[in-house]
Scaffold this active site. Structure first.
Site, PDB file in Angstrom:
ATOM      1  N   HIS A  95       3.833   3.666   0.053  1.00 22.65           N
ATOM      2  CA  HIS A  95       4.533   3.519  -1.117  1.00 22.65           C
ATOM      3  C   HIS A  95       4.009   2.499  -2.227  1.00 22.65           C
ATOM      4  O   HIS A  95       4.525   2.234  -3.317  1.00 22.65           O
ATOM      5  CB  HIS A  95       6.172   3.317  -0.797  1.00 22.65           C
ATOM      6  CG  HIS A  95       6.574   2.085  -0.360  1.00 22.65           C
ATOM      7  ND1 HIS A  95       6.908   1.656   0.847  1.00 22.65           N
ATOM      8  CD2 HIS A  95       6.575   0.893  -1.068  1.00 22.65           C
ATOM      9  CE1 HIS A  95       7.189   0.459   0.804  1.00 22.65           C
ATOM     10  NE2 HIS A  95       7.161   0.058  -0.329  1.00 22.65           N
ATOM     11  N   ASP A 125       4.476   5.858   6.156  1.00 23.12           N
ATOM     12  CA  ASP A 125       4.292   4.993   4.917  1.00 23.12           C
ATOM     13  C   ASP A 125       3.273   3.970   5.188  1.00 23.12           C
ATOM     14  O   ASP A 125       3.644   2.591   5.066  1.00 23.12           O
ATOM     15  CB  ASP A 125       5.884   4.235   4.697  1.00 23.12           C
ATOM     16  CG  ASP A 125       5.781   3.876   3.408  1.00 23.12           C
ATOM     17  OD1 ASP A 125       4.986   3.761   2.725  1.00 23.12           O
ATOM     18  OD2 ASP A 125       7.030   3.085   3.075  1.00 23.12           O
ATOM     19  N   SER A 203       6.280  -5.475   0.711  1.00 25.25           N
ATOM     20  CA  SER A 203       5.657  -4.148   1.217  1.00 25.25           C
ATOM     21  C   SER A 203       4.270  -4.324   1.463  1.00 25.25           C
ATOM     22  O   SER A 203       3.445  -4.598   0.832  1.00 25.25           O
ATOM     23  CB  SER A 203       6.034  -3.083   0.306  1.00 25.25           C
ATOM     24  OG  SER A 203       7.546  -2.861   0.273  1.00 25.25           O
TER      25      SER A 203
END
Lengths: 464, 792
Positions: A95, A125, A203
């Site tokens: 992402h 992911d 992230s």
């Protein structure tokens, strides 16, 4: 889920991220303990682990083309990454890197480099990047992956990354759960839950243990804050980056099965037996349907490997097992239907794209998306192919014409639309024809019923 | 004095002459006011000269002699008129007065016409601390009797009344009563500051067309009190009477009426007079004899009316069916708007039947659950008989009891004349008790309404259901809401139109003789579409079997463009009317008639009716219309407010109002051809809303049959078995198992579920077993899930 917020919010704080970093202290490992609980120099532990991984930490700043609010938009996002090979392979989240047209990275020593996207895997992911040193060859510091299966709850861990774009941040916590099942997030892997603070921008950054090894890649947090973050375990990372390195994608086989556990405490649903996994659903025209599997069947083993799914936590492992089965050759399924045991042969297909592509019909002020069998927008009935309206820009021509999100586009003027390419061609042809009247007739499906809409694109909303 | 009455002269010419001479008199007065001799300065008014010229032509042989005589006449005329005017002013100053009423609020019962009507008249005066002022005349100085304009408000709103003379002198007044045949109130005083002798009224019968002169009235301006005069009558306001009676003439205003000689003729209380005096009194001598109702007399009469009408006016209690959570809630007008028990008032039209003069929308009547009529101290159960087609009202029939009296319908059939007072009787419920309000009102005018019907207009707005009686206590009529079926059929919500500023539109005074037939043989007058219905029946729809989208101007043009024709625009008036068929249900009347997707429905004509009902789009953007009765959701995720197919759309609503069994002709455009097809309207099969449903307490699940609309929307095969989840109770087993509405239960314990009956039987058997287990296979968007629920 929250990962959307992690990446989106990081954009805001670009300005804050420009700041110099102190160079890392070099030094030998310090003897920090004699017995396990005796005389621990906790500060030293942190220092040592950090010192190992900090140089491998990367602040990732991709420029992305996204489709939102009914148009294509270019935006800068921010995330973290960790270098895992001396030649510059770098792990981050899918992402963070998805739809990137350019990826800029800042290394620990403030070197700025471009990176190439080697491959991404939406299911787990994860994404693999490769740094492109401007001066040709360069050797990068490398972080080591730990064996995440040995992780236990209560162990100290640290999250490294750039929360809110603030580079080289560290937060400390423990493993809250080493085997967390999150419904709807990552089919093939369990999660590591930690109370180390994870914020947007973290992230793709590493979660490390006190030995300075990467135990997971930080991926999800809760947007209301608090102390619950989730990381992809390093063993999953190891498998996925290997696949990405080899194929640029993770090749998975597809059965068309949806599974559910025998014991579901959350739904108060308990089936008898100790073995196997329950078939919840069989997708239409899937290998599983062709093999004759039915909802309610109990799958005991596949090619001899047991497929026990007693609890939700067991499902990712079973799905992973199925996903790694060979493609295009018969696989043996041992099942139980009622009290009767059967053996079925199934020839699996490749899973392909998880989600359909997007297209911006710029002058018409809407974005459309390909319908994909693995992605199920709420279209009221099951469709496997076609194009639907992903978003309608307001104000805009499509909005004026009465388009709504999730309308399926069946026809434009006289041209049937089955794929994204079809509508792309129609759009280009219509826009190229400067002589024609600027009205287009659409046939759409809404709630299972067809309807006609006239889109007038005389007005150019982009000029307003 | 020139009072020339020449045989053979036309009345109209005579009127014009009067008017012209008066104009000259007024011009003269203006000059006098300026302090200059009028005769020397002012030539005769042009109009007067012209009329005199006509006189010359009438007798050509003596032209020269006449000229001299006319000059002399003219001079005499001027002197006479000045004298007459002086008399008018003298008498007016002495006998005219102003009645000033100071008002107050009363929070008790609702006044006639509702609070809005009250607020727009009295309420504003109270707020502004202003008095209302009416011009009055001292009729009888000996008795202290004064006649003045009638405000008509109830006494409880009057705080104080006083009289003011033309000289500005104030004296106390009492409200004495009101006149029955004259739109006037009577006041009394024992402190009259004016002359002790009454006005010397001219007491001679007058030719209706011979009235002329001035009207004098009293008012005040910045400078103080003053008498104002204006010409009376005038050819322009003379009118032919629709009622076949002799003419009325509008005067210049309220006040004393004088003849050309300045002699008092009468008093005009209503700015109009009846020339002959036969319609209602206005001449002085007639006014002295006019029938007066004192407030004391009226109080006694009110009590009598209450007793008499009370014998046939009854309270009707209606308990409405409790709506389901997903159903429309009804809004009530009564005191307790939230309660499902509502009180109405009705009149016994036969010993066992009570007519309730209330217009209720279909859905209200459909939800009638329990009816009772209050007779004395007991509630008598009653059943619904029917609701009327022509006006708002319904009849209930008592079981096992009779009304002590019945509304007499044989009363005076003649129209109440202008200004005539009538009694009104109405009910209201306040603080949980019934109250009867008796007061009076007057007919003010007539109006032409729907279908050219002629209706009386009352001076004060009336409430729905008010009974109107004459002063002999005989019912004259009932105030009812007129139904306009065309509008109702077209789906216009007429409910709120009737409550605009307290003057209900559509509220008409029906004479009892007009209602007699409807009361004696009600079945012939009932609307077959209005009757109580079960929840399921209420939701049933009449259909053709199509889904449609509104046509728009743009779509019509585009369709023509694609087909290279102009037909769509031609037949739909460029998209103004028309519903484009988007789906035709299998085995429906539309399918049988050959209607296809793409056809455009144009109009619906009821057999026997002249005019078709055009199918008009809502003016939307060509999308789907309607409220969203059920929302799709899945797996705990809402799909964000996009509704499912709403079968309750413009077309089904229209057809349902027409009702099953109605013969219609549908006109539609198919390809290039305008076609028609005859249908006998029929009920649609059950749809999601009206489908059979079963609720099972142990799981907390409500399921419904898979209906044609659900199958279409979810694109299910016709042979797809199952029932659809309609509702899941919070915290029950099904909720815990995360079953959500609109999932389809296809199988139960491995066997297909055919319908709710099958589901109910099998669930019952499972739950009655000692260790029952239900394994559901749930389907949504082509994907399924297995749920196992155990019953201990």
């Amino acid at each position: 889920m929250t990962h959307r917020l992690l990446l989106v919010s990081a954009l805001v704080l670009v300005a804050l991220s420009a700041g110099a970093c102190t160079p890392d202290r070099d030094g030998d490992d310090v003897i920090i303990h004699k017995g396990r609980y005796e005389g621990i120099n906790f500060e030293a532990v942190i220092e040592q682990a950090k010192a190992k991984v900090f140089p491998t930490l990367v602040y990732v700043r991709p420029i992305r083309e996204d489709y939102s609010e009914g148009k294509k938009r270019r935006m800068v996002v921010g995330g973290s990454g960790v270098i895992i090979s001396e030649d510059g392979y770098l792990v981050t989240n899918h992402h963070v890197a998805e739809k990137a047209i350019e990826i800029r990275c800042v290394l620990y020593d403030n070197t700025m480099l471009q990176a190439d996207l080697i491959g991404t895997d939406q299911d787990t992911d994860l994404a693999l990047l490769k740094l492109k040193p401007a001066d040709g060859e360069r050797t990068f510091p490398v972080a080591r992956l730990a064996d995440s299966s040995r992780l236990e709850e209560g162990q100290f861990v640290m999250a490294l990354g750039a929360p809110w774009g603030l580079k080289r941040s560290i937060s400390l916590g423990v493993v809250a759960s080493a085997q967390r099942y999150l419904e709807g997030a990552s089919q093939y892997s369990l999660w590591i839950q930690t109370d180390a603070s994870l914020n947007p921008g973290n992230s793709g950054g590493p979660l490390i243990n006190t030995d300075g090894e990467v135990v997971g890649i930080n991926t999800l947090g809760f947007n209301w804050g608090g102390d619950m973050g989730f990381s992809v375990p390093s063993n999953t990372v190891a498998y996925v980056i290997d696949q990405l390195k080899q194929h640029g994608e993770v090749k998975r086989s597809w059965t068309g099965l949806r599974l559910q556990p025998l014991r579901d405490f959350e739904r108060d649903s308990f089936f008898e037996g100790e073995r196997g996994v329950l078939v919840a659903s069989v997708d239409p025209s899937s290998p599983a349907e062709q093999a004759g599997l039915q909802p309610g069947d109990l799958i005991l083993s596949v090619n001899g490997a047991p497929t026990d799914g007693l609890y939700n936590e067991d499902l990712p492992h079973v799905r992973d097992l199925l996903g790694r089965l060979p493609i295009g050759e018969p696989v043996e399924f041992k099942i139980e239907r009622g009290a009767e045991g059967r053996t079925l042969a199934m020839t699996l297909r490749e899973k392909g794209l998880v989600e359909g592509e997007d297209l911006d019909l710029k002058r018409w002020n809407m974005t459309v998306k390909a319908i994909n069998e693995h992605f199920d927008p709420d279209l009221f009935y099951y469709v496997k192919e076609g194009v639907y309206v992903q978003a309608v820009r307001y104000p805009g021509n499509a909005e004026d014409a009465g388009f709504r999100r999730r309308d399926i586009i069946v026809k434009v003027d006289d041209t049937p639309v089955k794929t994204l390419d079809d509508i792309r061609k129609v759009y280009d042809a219509v826009m190229a024809d400067t002589e024609r009247r600027k009205w287009v007739l659409f046939e759409i499906m809404r709630r299972g019923i067809p309807s006609l809409l006239v889109l007038d694109y005389t007005r150019d909303y982009d000029k307003e | 004095m020139r009072r020339g009455r020449r045989p053979g002269e036309e009345g109209e010419l005579r009127m014009a002459t009067r008017l012209a001479t008066l104009v000259s008199v007024l011009a003269l007065l203006v000059c006098m006011a300026a302090g200059r001799p009028a005769a020397a300065q002012q030539p005769p008014a042009a109009g007067a000269a012209a009329i005199d010229g006509d006189d010359v032509v009438a007798d050509p042989r003596a032209a020269n002699d006449d000229q001299a005589a006319d000059d002399q006449d003219e001079a005499e005329d001027k002197a006479d008129k000045a004298e007459a005017f002086r008399k008018v002013m003298d008498q007016s100053r002495q006998y005219l007065l102003t009645v000033a009423i100071r008002w107050q609020k009363d929070e008790g019962e609702l006044p006639d016409g509702g609070y809005e009507a009250f607020e727009s008249s009295i309420g504003t005066l109270v707020e502004n601390k202003q008095s209302s002022e009416d011009v009055g005349v001292m009729l009888d100085p000996a008795a202290g009797l004064i006649m003045a304009g009638d405000h008509g408000a109830e006494s409880r709103f009057v705080e104080a009344v006083s009289g003011i003379t033309a000289g500005g002198e104030t004296f106390p007044l009492n409200r004495h009563g009101f006149y029955l045949g004259v739109d006037a109130a009577a006041y009394r005083t024992d402190k009259w500051p004016g002359p002790a002798d009454p006005l010397a009224w001219v007491d001679e019968p007058a030719d209706p067309f011979e009235v002329g002169g001035l009207v004098a009235t009293l008012g005040r301006d910045r400078l103080g009190w003053r008498v104002t005069t204006s010409t009376f009558g005038g050819a322009t306001s003379q009118r032919a009477d629709m009622l076949g009676l002799e003419g009325l003439v509008g005067s210049g205003g309220r006040g004393l009426v004088f003849d050309d000689d300045g002699r008092p003729l009468g008093f005009c209380a209503d700015s109009r007079i009846s020339l002959s005096g036969s319609r209602y009194a206005w001449r002085g001598p007639d006014l002295l004899k006019a029938r007066l109702m004192t407030l004391e007399q009226f109080d006694a009469l009110k009590a009598e009316v209450e007793t008499q009408v009370g014998g046939y006016a009854h309270e009707v209690r209606i308990v409405y069916r409790q709506p389901e959570a997903d159903e429309q809630n009804l809004e009530f007008e009564g005191e307790d708007r939230a309660s499902l028990t509502q009180y109405y008032y009705g009149y016994a039209v036969s010993p066992r039947r009570v007519f309730v003069p209330v217009k209720l929308e279909k859905i209200y009547i459909q939800r009638f659950k329990e009816i009772s009529v209050r007779l004395g101290e007991r509630d008598v159960p009653a059943k619904f008989l029917g609701a009327y087609l022509e006006f708002g009202g319904f009849v209930v029939e008592m079981e096992g009891a009779t009304s002590p009296a019945v509304l007499p319908v044989g009363g005076p059939a003649d129209v109440p004349d202008f200004n005539r007072a009538v009694m009104t009787y109405r009910h209201e419920r306040k603080f949980g008790r019934r109250r009867n309000v008796v007061w009076y009102n007057r007919v003010q005018d007539y109006t032409r309404g729907y279908m050219d019907r002629l209706w009386p207009v009352m001076k004060h707005p009336m409430m729905r259901g008010t009974l109107v009686l004459d002063f002999d206590k005989r019912p004259i009529g009932l105030s009812l809401i007129e139904r306009r079926l065309e509008q109702e059929k077209k789906g216009e919500d007429t409910r709120w139109r009737y409550y605009y500023r307290g003057r209900p539109e559509g509220l008409r005074l029906y004479r009892v003789d007009q209602l007699a037939a409807a009361f004696s043989d009600p079945e012939k007058h009932f609307d077959p579409n209005l009757k109580p219905a079960s929840e399921q029946e209420e939701k049933r729809l009449v259909w053709l079997g199509v889904e449609t989208q509104d046509l728009t101007a743009r779509l019509a043009e585009m369709l023509d463009h694609m087909a290279a024709s102009g037909l769509t625009q031609k037949w739909t008036r460029k998209g103004e009317i028309g519903l484009r068929v988007t789906h035709v249900y299998r085995d429906s009347p539309a399918a049988a008639a050959g209607i296809q997707v793409g056809d455009i429905l144009l109009e619906v004509k009821e057999t026997g009716k002249d005019k078709p009902i055009e199918l008009e789009p809502s003016g939307g953007r060509g999308g789907f219309r309607g409220s969203m009765p059920w929302m799709m959701g899945r797996g705990g995720r809402s799909s964000g407010g996009d509704g499912a197919i709403d079968r309750r759309n413009y077309l089904t609503a229209l057809l349902t109002r027409l009702g099953p069994g109605t013969e219609i002709t549908l006109a539609y455009l198919q390809g290039t051809e305008r076609k028609t097809h005859d249908f006998t309207l029929q009920w649609a099969p059950h749809d999601f809303e009206s489908a059979d449903k079963v609720k099972d307490e142990k799981t907390g699940l409500t399921v419904k049959n898979l209906t044609y609309d659900v199958r279409a929307m979810l694109r299910l095969d016709d042979d797809q078995p199952g029932v659809i989840v309609a509702k899941v109770e919070d915290g029950e087993k099904a909720d815990i198992a995360q079953i959500v509405p609109y999932q389809i239960i296809t199988e139960l314990n491995g066997r297909p579920v055919s319908d709710v009956k099958d589901y109910e039987t099998r669930m019952k058997a499972i739950q009655e077993a000692d260790t029952g287990t239900a394994v559901f296979t749930l389907l949504w968007m082509g994907k399924s899930r297995i749920v196992r629920i155990e019953f201990p």
